[in-house]
Design an enzyme around this catalytic site. Sequence first.
Site, mmCIF file in Angstrom:
data_model
loop_
_atom_site.group_PDB
_atom_site.id
_atom_site.type_symbol
_atom_site.label_atom_id
_atom_site.label_comp_id
_atom_site.label_asym_id
_atom_site.label_seq_id
_atom_site.Cartn_x
_atom_site.Cartn_y
_atom_site.Cartn_z
ATOM 1 N N SER A 114 78.850 57.800 58.113
ATOM 2 C CA SER A 114 80.301 57.380 57.539
ATOM 3 C C SER A 114 80.856 56.922 58.778
ATOM 4 C CB SER A 114 80.999 58.528 57.026
ATOM 5 O OG SER A 114 82.466 58.187 56.709
ATOM 6 N N TYR A 141 85.435 66.231 57.217
ATOM 7 C CA TYR A 141 84.301 65.608 56.396
ATOM 8 C C TYR A 141 83.691 64.697 57.561
ATOM 9 C CZ TYR A 141 82.484 61.281 54.298
ATOM 10 O OH TYR A 141 81.612 60.295 54.139
ATOM 11 N N LYS A 182 85.572 59.202 41.291
ATOM 12 C CA LYS A 182 86.060 59.708 42.501
ATOM 13 C C LYS A 182 87.729 60.080 42.637
ATOM 14 C CE LYS A 182 84.321 57.899 46.084
ATOM 15 N NZ LYS A 182 83.742 57.077 47.153
#
Length: 326
Positions: A114, A141, A182
Amino acid sequence: MIVITGGAGMIGSVIAWHLNTILGREDIVIVDRINHPDQWQNLCHRQYANYLDKDELLPWLENASDIDAVIHMGAISATTERDFNKLVQDNIRYSQDLWSWCAKNKVPFIYASSAATYGDGGQGYIDDESKTNTLRPLNGYGYSKQFFDQWALAQVKAGAATPPHWYGFKFFNVYGPNEYHKERMASVALHSFNQFNEHGTVKLFKSHKKGYEDGMQLRDFVYVKDAAAVVVHFLMKKGTSGIYNIGTGKARAFKDLATAVMKSLNKQPSITYIDMPQDLHGKYQYFTEADMSKLLAAGYTQPFQTLEDGVRDYVQNYLTQPDPYC
């Protein structure tokens, strides 16, 4: 056979779309754990051989044969996740187990890293593996993705067994069809569409950082079909193993994105600026822009859609249709 974890998610399901519609492949095993009541619809248009719950995959793999690749898109992707133990189990341990299986069985491994690993971008957005250990993510995250990148590179450095070909993709701000499950973590494109239809205006965060006007926070927005095309390119071409950015290489303002959504609806743009939620203060990226030179050097030369073209396809061919699923 191609295994896609997170195959019912946005990127995973569009990778399956690419395999089905562009390459004509249906020898796909979809792996996921569907918690949202509507997420199953991401699979309605797909042709695939089997579906497995995420906990079924590793036992299934022990007796599997003829696996061409494992594409690991499954993860906790919420940047607001506060339970780091969950991130360890889902984003680190599960990934390590799949890497180890691929190494043992000599199966190519593709996984989702990411752009969140870059933190505030103070060191740039260059996918130089030698600088991986110096990056400082802003949330748990991002750190979970950073940890696995570091772990994978450590395996290579130590001469441990690795998959024959492996690729970690640092996805920037992906938007497009099949993200409807989401909710808060959906793209600004989807939120803009929904807000405009409901209120006649789009809400964007005010800026809390000097040098950035309201709505002019900049991100590298990449259309999900383009992101999927990069993944499939490496699946088929077997380029040099390593970590790669997937973005467009061109930062655009949130205001540009919201305006593109409204113009795709043939409406006059209207934007309202609101305060940023407290839990995002200090953890919010004001600028991201992927350095794409490494991807180009690896032989990927297909152009990425402009923000306006990607949003137009999303809005006109999906969001405004009776069936918005890809």
